[in-house]
Design a protein around this motif. Structure first.
Motif, mmCIF file in Angstrom:
data_model
loop_
_atom_site.group_PDB
_atom_site.id
_atom_site.type_symbol
_atom_site.label_atom_id
_atom_site.label_comp_id
_atom_site.label_asym_id
_atom_site.label_seq_id
_atom_site.Cartn_x
_atom_site.Cartn_y
_atom_site.Cartn_z
ATOM 1 N N TYR A 145 -18.377 40.434 77.859
ATOM 2 C CA TYR A 145 -19.213 41.133 78.845
ATOM 3 C C TYR A 145 -18.993 42.638 78.766
ATOM 4 C CZ TYR A 145 -21.085 42.136 83.572
ATOM 5 O OH TYR A 145 -21.790 42.619 84.644
ATOM 6 N N VAL A 146 -17.731 43.055 78.657
ATOM 7 C CA VAL A 146 -17.409 44.481 78.609
ATOM 8 C C VAL A 146 -17.747 45.066 77.239
ATOM 9 C CG1 VAL A 146 -15.506 46.136 78.689
ATOM 10 C CG2 VAL A 146 -15.658 44.332 80.418
ATOM 11 N N HIS A 159 -25.379 47.303 83.751
ATOM 12 C CA HIS A 159 -26.445 46.319 83.550
ATOM 13 C C HIS A 159 -27.483 46.387 84.676
ATOM 14 C CE1 HIS A 159 -24.752 44.625 79.990
ATOM 15 N NE2 HIS A 159 -23.650 44.204 80.580
ATOM 16 N N ALA A 209 -19.349 47.556 83.824
ATOM 17 C CA ALA A 209 -20.367 46.802 83.080
ATOM 18 C C ALA A 209 -21.444 46.286 84.028
ATOM 19 C CB ALA A 209 -19.715 45.644 82.324
ATOM 20 N N ALA A 228 -21.440 45.551 76.724
ATOM 21 C CA ALA A 228 -21.982 46.721 77.415
ATOM 22 C C ALA A 228 -21.803 47.963 76.550
ATOM 23 C CB ALA A 228 -21.302 46.903 78.771
ATOM 24 N N HIS A 229 -20.613 48.102 75.946
ATOM 25 C CA HIS A 229 -20.379 49.257 75.072
ATOM 26 C C HIS A 229 -21.301 49.212 73.859
ATOM 27 C CE1 HIS A 229 -18.504 51.580 71.815
ATOM 28 N NE2 HIS A 229 -18.153 52.402 72.794
ATOM 29 N N GLU A 236 -15.049 45.769 84.090
ATOM 30 C CA GLU A 236 -16.029 44.732 84.428
ATOM 31 C C GLU A 236 -16.969 45.217 85.527
ATOM 32 O OE1 GLU A 236 -13.710 41.084 85.065
ATOM 33 O OE2 GLU A 236 -12.517 41.684 83.336
ATOM 34 N N ASN A 252 -21.961 36.368 78.933
ATOM 35 C CA ASN A 252 -21.379 37.170 80.007
ATOM 36 C C ASN A 252 -20.328 36.420 80.813
ATOM 37 O OD1 ASN A 252 -22.912 39.348 79.279
ATOM 38 N ND2 ASN A 252 -24.483 39.024 80.831
ATOM 39 N N PHE A 290 -16.302 53.321 78.760
ATOM 40 C CA PHE A 290 -15.957 52.015 78.205
ATOM 41 C C PHE A 290 -14.977 52.169 77.043
ATOM 42 C CE2 PHE A 290 -19.983 50.311 80.101
ATOM 43 C CZ PHE A 290 -19.409 49.252 80.787
#
Length: 551
Positions: A428-429, A502, A498, A432-433, A495, A422, A536
């Motif tokens: 990180y992005v 999370h 994301a 998430a997707h 971001e 991350n 995303f």
């Protein structure tokens, strides 16, 4: 309810309140500002419209805010409206109203976030335009990423965008490039003012392969042959590199065509006739100071040859002649003087200076192990697009280059971009997707199909609300990013999305476990997660970055 829809509701309510008192509602801003408060305990959204207009209509701000709160509290979709401080208004939305946003995202799909603020505007977007004398360096690579993303953003707001590459195939730099190739073909060192690097040797060797007798030709013929073949090979390689980087152009415009076609002579003649050029010191000068430039510019030099700005004049004239209402130039840090120069050129030709817009990008440096990366394996003197892509890949390179304002210089940390953690923004992005895509696959494996009628009003957890409101900001982020020509706003938004996702995932279990059955809340949360995944995907697409379903 999106922030823009809420802003419309606040404004219409304010019009109602002022009109009922016989007061002028023309003082209201359009649009009204509605923002998410820093402290979520204060509400979902807040507005300071009462503070902005109360004195203009002879009311106390708190008095107006209280009247506005009373009206808004009765509106559909608003759960509560509370006055704070001297006249701020905090708003809480009903769960059903927030849920409507999830439905909208799922309904609009790939189109969610797009708008019409630039509908029908014909824009010429010129970027990269690196000299065809070597591989694309990091500055050009930054423009390839940012320019392509900006083109996507402008198109997403309804603009008719033509992406254009100005191919600088005229002038002294081409002569130096040709002399460098000929020297390499002869096995001689590069000229003192020439170009060096393995790529020069490669292109020279390819010219000889195509034309084995090239070096035996008379000097003028030899020079022209190396120019024709060598420059073409270099430009083909530049286009190939850009394509592999995900950046393609609608038009490749050749500078040399402006000279060979007589367009430069034509525009110079027109400007002489209109009095925009004057003769002094055996040269012809553009009266650019009359249009805001810091000095007049030489257009035809004392030796009779055109200065570089002569081509700029003909090129701008050509763009406007093709019907473009806005010509955006994306130039390097050493071209700051072009802003006033090009605007003056437009004015001298009888157009509004606002037809020209110049964006200046700052330098890019690579860092590895805490130290600058100085040299390219192939170019010898600069780090190239290929070097960056080889080091971190296309996605990481594009994302990193677009997540910062071009107004600032940029140090790209190769070690960070290689990390699968991350700490790495693109990871990180994208993660998430991928996590959201995995969630949908897992639901399918459990036999949970998307329900036809989802009770989105069940999404009442604070983290659910925060995620929904973040999703709701996407259209306004895209509109602002296009308006300000700042694609980095999209990266920073992704971001924040994301982060919101999370945090939601950490406290809100989505899928049933063990022998549990799917509940209406399960379906509502799956719908929310699919909406987040869609945003995303839409945002990453606008940056030219992939949205992987597995990582």
């Amino acid at each position: 309810m999106t922030p823009s829809a809420l802003a419309d509701l606040v404004r219409s309510s304010a019009v109602e309140v002022l009109s009922a008192r016989g007061l002028d509602h023309g003082v209201l801003p359009d649009p009204v500002t509605v923002e998410r408060p820093r402290n979520p305990e204060h509400g979902d959204y807040a507005t300071n419209v009462a503070l902005q207009v109360a004195k203009k209509v002879g009311l106390k701000p708190r008095e107006l805010a209280e009247a506005l709160a009373e009206t808004l509290a009765k509106a559909d979709g608003v759960e509560a409206a509370e006055v704070a401080g001297p006249g701020f208004l905090n708003l809480r939305l009903a769960a059903d109203a927030q849920g409507e946003l999830v439905s909208r995202v799922l309904s609009e799909g790939d189109a969610y976030g797009r708008g019409d603020s630039l509908a029908g505007v014909k824009i010429n977007l010129e970027f990269v335009s690196a000299n065809p004398t070597g591989p694309i360096h990091l500055g050009g690579t930054r423009w390839a990423a940012v320019g392509d993303a900006l083109g996507r953003l402008l198109s997403a707001q309804g603009a008719d965008v033509t992406r254009e590459y100005y191919f600088n195939d005229a002038g002294a730099q081409i002569d130096r490039f040709v002399r460098s190739m000929i020297a390499a073909a002869k096995g001689e060192p590069a000229p003192e003012d020439g170009y060096a690097g393995a790529y020069i040797n490669d292109i020279a060797a390819e010219v000889i392969r195509k034309e084995p007798s090239a070096l035996s030709l008379p000097e003028d013929e030899r020079h022209e042959l190396f120019r024709r073949i060598g420059v073409g090979l270099m430009f083909d390689e530049i286009k190939k590199s850009l394509h592999e980087f995900g950046t393609d152009f609608d038009v490749y415009f050749h500078e040399d065509s402006l000279h060979s076609s007589g367009e430069v002579e034509k525009v110079v003649g027109e400007l002489k006739e209109s009095g925009s050029l004057y003769h002094a010191d055996n040269a012809w000068w553009l009266r650019s100071t009359e249009h805001g430039d810091d000095k007049d510019r030489v257009v035809i030099k004392s030796d009779g040859n055109p200065a570089y700005i002569a081509g700029d004049l003909a090129y701008l004239r050509d763009k406007i002649g093709r019907g473009f209402e806005l010509c955006i130039y994306m130039l390097g840090a050493d071209h700051h003087g072009y802003i006033a120069r090009l605007k003056a050129a437009a004015a001298a030709m009888g157009h509004s200076p606002d037809v020209v817009e110049v964006l200046i990008g700052q330098m890019v440096n690579l860092v590895s192990g805490g130290k600058p990366v100085r040299m390219s394996k192939r170019a010898g003197t600069v780090v190239t697009m290929e070097d960056l892509v080889e080091a971190v890949g296309v996605d990481a390179a594009r994302y990193e280059l677009t997540r910062y304002s071009v107004d600032s210089s940029l140090d790209v940390d190769l070690d960070l971009l290689r990390k699968h953690s991350n700490e790495n923004p693109v990871y990180y992005v994208q993660y998430a997707h991928a996590r959201l895509a995995s969630l949908q696959r897992n639901a399918a494996e459990l036999g949970i199909e998307r329900a036809a009628d989802v009770e989105l009003g069940l999404l009442t957890h604070p983290r659910e609300g925060d995620l929904i409101r973040t999703i709701g900001e996407f259209p306004s982020v895209l509109k602002k990013a296009a308006e300000l020509r700042e694609p980095h706003r999209v990266a920073r938004y992704l971001e924040s999305l994301a982060s919101a996702y999370h945090k939601f995932y950490d406290v809100a279990r989505v899928l049933p476990q063990g022998d549990e059955e799917a509940t209406p809340l399960t379906h509502a949360r799956l719908a929310l997660c699919e909406a987040a995944r869609q945003v995303f995907a839409n945002g990453l697409s606008l940056l030219g970055v992939s949205a992987p379903e597995r990582m």
